[in-house]
Design a protein around this motif. Sequence first.
Motif, PDB file in Angstrom:
ATOM      1  N   PRO A   1      31.344  18.386 -22.361  1.00  0.00           N
ATOM      2  CA  PRO A   1      30.708  18.611 -23.665  1.00  0.00           C
ATOM      3  C   PRO A   1      30.823  20.062 -24.128  1.00  0.00           C
ATOM      4  CG  PRO A   1      29.067  18.028 -21.989  1.00  0.00           C
ATOM      5  CD  PRO A   1      30.400  18.019 -21.329  1.00  0.00           C
ATOM      6  N   THR A   2      30.933  20.215 -25.426  1.00  0.00           N
ATOM      7  CA  THR A   2      30.939  21.538 -26.046  1.00  0.00           C
ATOM      8  C   THR A   2      29.862  21.571 -27.126  1.00  0.00           C
ATOM      9  OG1 THR A   2      32.596  20.898 -27.672  1.00  0.00           O
ATOM     10  CG2 THR A   2      33.402  21.886 -25.651  1.00  0.00           C
ATOM     11  N   GLU A   3      29.444  22.777 -27.458  1.00  0.00           N
ATOM     12  CA  GLU A   3      28.452  22.948 -28.507  1.00  0.00           C
ATOM     13  C   GLU A   3      29.127  23.523 -29.737  1.00  0.00           C
ATOM     14  OE1 GLU A   3      25.194  25.238 -26.966  1.00  0.00           O
ATOM     15  OE2 GLU A   3      24.780  23.755 -25.407  1.00  0.00           O
ATOM     16  N   LEU A   4      28.639  23.100 -30.904  1.00  0.00           N
ATOM     17  CA  LEU A   4      29.221  23.537 -32.159  1.00  0.00           C
ATOM     18  C   LEU A   4      28.108  23.782 -33.163  1.00  0.00           C
ATOM     19  CD1 LEU A   4      31.866  23.942 -33.810  1.00  0.00           C
ATOM     20  CD2 LEU A   4      31.718  21.531 -34.407  1.00  0.00           C
ATOM     21  N   ARG A   5      28.145  24.941 -33.823  1.00  0.00           N
ATOM     22  CA  ARG A   5      27.189  25.284 -34.878  1.00  0.00           C
ATOM     23  C   ARG A   5      27.806  24.884 -36.203  1.00  0.00           C
ATOM     24  NH1 ARG A   5      21.769  26.346 -34.722  1.00  0.00           N
ATOM     25  NH2 ARG A   5      21.180  27.794 -36.352  1.00  0.00           N
ATOM     26  N   ILE A   6      27.075  24.090 -36.982  1.00  0.00           N
ATOM     27  CA  ILE A   6      27.585  23.538 -38.237  1.00  0.00           C
ATOM     28  C   ILE A   6      26.619  23.908 -39.358  1.00  0.00           C
ATOM     29  CG2 ILE A   6      28.233  21.412 -39.440  1.00  0.00           C
ATOM     30  CD1 ILE A   6      28.727  20.159 -36.664  1.00  0.00           C
ATOM     31  N   SER A   7      27.167  24.210 -40.520  1.00  0.00           N
ATOM     32  CA  SER A   7      26.371  24.573 -41.695  1.00  0.00           C
ATOM     33  C   SER A   7      26.359  23.437 -42.706  1.00  0.00           C
ATOM     34  CB  SER A   7      26.954  25.814 -42.369  1.00  0.00           C
ATOM     35  OG  SER A   7      26.989  26.892 -41.482  1.00  0.00           O
ATOM     36  N   CYS A   8      25.255  23.322 -43.438  1.00  0.00           N
ATOM     37  CA  CYS A   8      25.153  22.431 -44.586  1.00  0.00           C
ATOM     38  C   CYS A   8      24.803  23.295 -45.790  1.00  0.00           C
ATOM     39  CB  CYS A   8      24.051  21.394 -44.397  1.00  0.00           C
ATOM     40  SG  CYS A   8      24.330  20.224 -43.094  1.00  0.00           S
ATOM     41  N   TYR A   9      25.427  23.019 -46.920  1.00  0.00           N
ATOM     42  CA  TYR A   9      25.194  23.795 -48.123  1.00  0.00           C
ATOM     43  C   TYR A   9      24.745  22.902 -49.264  1.00  0.00           C
ATOM     44  CZ  TYR A   9      27.678  27.528 -45.731  1.00  0.00           C
ATOM     45  OH  TYR A   9      28.044  28.484 -44.831  1.00  0.00           O
ATOM     46  N   ASN A  10      23.845  23.426 -50.079  1.00  0.00           N
ATOM     47  CA  ASN A  10      23.389  22.825 -51.331  1.00  0.00           C
ATOM     48  C   ASN A  10      22.954  21.371 -51.145  1.00  0.00           C
ATOM     49  OD1 ASN A  10      23.780  25.295 -52.628  1.00  0.00           O
ATOM     50  ND2 ASN A  10      25.960  24.875 -52.839  1.00  0.00           N
ATOM     51  N   ASN A  11      23.537  20.427 -51.872  1.00  0.00           N
ATOM     52  CA  ASN A  11      23.099  19.027 -51.795  1.00  0.00           C
ATOM     53  C   ASN A  11      23.313  18.408 -50.423  1.00  0.00           C
ATOM     54  OD1 ASN A  11      22.349  19.149 -54.460  1.00  0.00           O
ATOM     55  ND2 ASN A  11      24.238  18.227 -55.214  1.00  0.00           N
ATOM     56  N   ASN A  12      24.244  18.942 -49.638  1.00  0.00           N
ATOM     57  CA  ASN A  12      24.514  18.382 -48.314  1.00  0.00           C
ATOM     58  C   ASN A  12      23.396  18.668 -47.312  1.00  0.00           C
ATOM     59  OD1 ASN A  12      26.930  17.236 -49.144  1.00  0.00           O
ATOM     60  ND2 ASN A  12      28.040  19.124 -48.755  1.00  0.00           N
ATOM     61  N   VAL A  13      22.476  19.563 -47.647  1.00  0.00           N
ATOM     62  CA  VAL A  13      21.311  19.815 -46.799  1.00  0.00           C
ATOM     63  C   VAL A  13      20.476  18.536 -46.676  1.00  0.00           C
ATOM     64  CG1 VAL A  13      19.147  21.127 -46.634  1.00  0.00           C
ATOM     65  CG2 VAL A  13      21.266  22.293 -47.245  1.00  0.00           C
ATOM     66  N   GLU A  14      20.519  17.683 -47.701  1.00  0.00           N
ATOM     67  CA  GLU A  14      19.768  16.416 -47.677  1.00  0.00           C
ATOM     68  C   GLU A  14      20.177  15.533 -46.498  1.00  0.00           C
ATOM     69  OE1 GLU A  14      17.139  15.546 -49.550  1.00  0.00           O
ATOM     70  OE2 GLU A  14      17.307  17.575 -50.355  1.00  0.00           O
ATOM     71  N   TRP A  15      21.473  15.552 -46.142  1.00  0.00           N
ATOM     72  CA  TRP A  15      21.923  14.756 -44.992  1.00  0.00           C
ATOM     73  C   TRP A  15      21.206  15.203 -43.728  1.00  0.00           C
ATOM     74  CZ3 TRP A  15      24.589  10.459 -45.628  1.00  0.00           C
ATOM     75  CH2 TRP A  15      25.400  10.310 -46.744  1.00  0.00           C
ATOM     76  N   LEU A  16      21.039  16.501 -43.568  1.00  0.00           N
ATOM     77  CA  LEU A  16      20.399  17.039 -42.375  1.00  0.00           C
ATOM     78  C   LEU A  16      18.902  16.754 -42.352  1.00  0.00           C
ATOM     79  CD1 LEU A  16      20.807  18.584 -39.755  1.00  0.00           C
ATOM     80  CD2 LEU A  16      20.587  20.717 -41.051  1.00  0.00           C
ATOM     81  N   SER A  17      18.287  16.652 -43.523  1.00  0.00           N
ATOM     82  CA  SER A  17      16.845  16.391 -43.580  1.00  0.00           C
ATOM     83  C   SER A  17      16.488  15.020 -42.998  1.00  0.00           C
ATOM     84  CB  SER A  17      16.338  16.512 -45.016  1.00  0.00           C
ATOM     85  OG  SER A  17      16.817  15.443 -45.811  1.00  0.00           O
ATOM     86  N   ARG A  18      17.461  14.139 -42.866  1.00  0.00           N
ATOM     87  CA  ARG A  18      17.231  12.794 -42.301  1.00  0.00           C
ATOM     88  C   ARG A  18      17.354  12.775 -40.778  1.00  0.00           C
ATOM     89  NH1 ARG A  18      21.377  10.794 -46.731  1.00  0.00           N
ATOM     90  NH2 ARG A  18      19.987  10.851 -48.521  1.00  0.00           N
TER      91      ARG A  18
END
Length: 106
Positions: free
Chosen positions: A40-57
Motif C-alpha cells: 500500500p501507498t499513501e496519496l494526498r488528494i485535493s478537492c476544489y470548489n464544487n468537488n468538495v461536495e463529493w468529499l463531504s459524503r
Amino acid sequence: MTTENKQLSIRGRILEIGTQEQGETWKKQEFTIQTVEKYPTELRISCYNNNVEWLSRCKVGDLVNVLFNVHSRSYNGKWFTTVSAWRIDVDVRAMLAAQKGEEDGN
C-alpha cells in the motif's frame, strides 16, 4: 492506479480528511488515502470548489474509488504537482462485505 478510458482512478481507504479552506471565489479540501494492495501507498488528494461536495459524503475509514486529474506546473525553476479529485465514490458494497466477514469471525 489505472487509466481506463483515459480516466485516472485509484482505490483506497481514507486515512485523514483535512479542514476546508475557502476564499471569496474558491474552496479547497484535502484528504489522504491508502491504497488497498500488496504494497500500500499513501496519496494526498485535493478537492476544489464544487468537488468538495463529493468529499463531504465521506468519513475516515471509508473505502473509496477516486477519479482524478494530475496537474503539474513550474514556478521559479521548481515543479509542483497536484492530484485533484473530480469524483469520489464510497464502495459501500465492499465495506459491508468486510464488516460481515468480521462479524462472522473471518
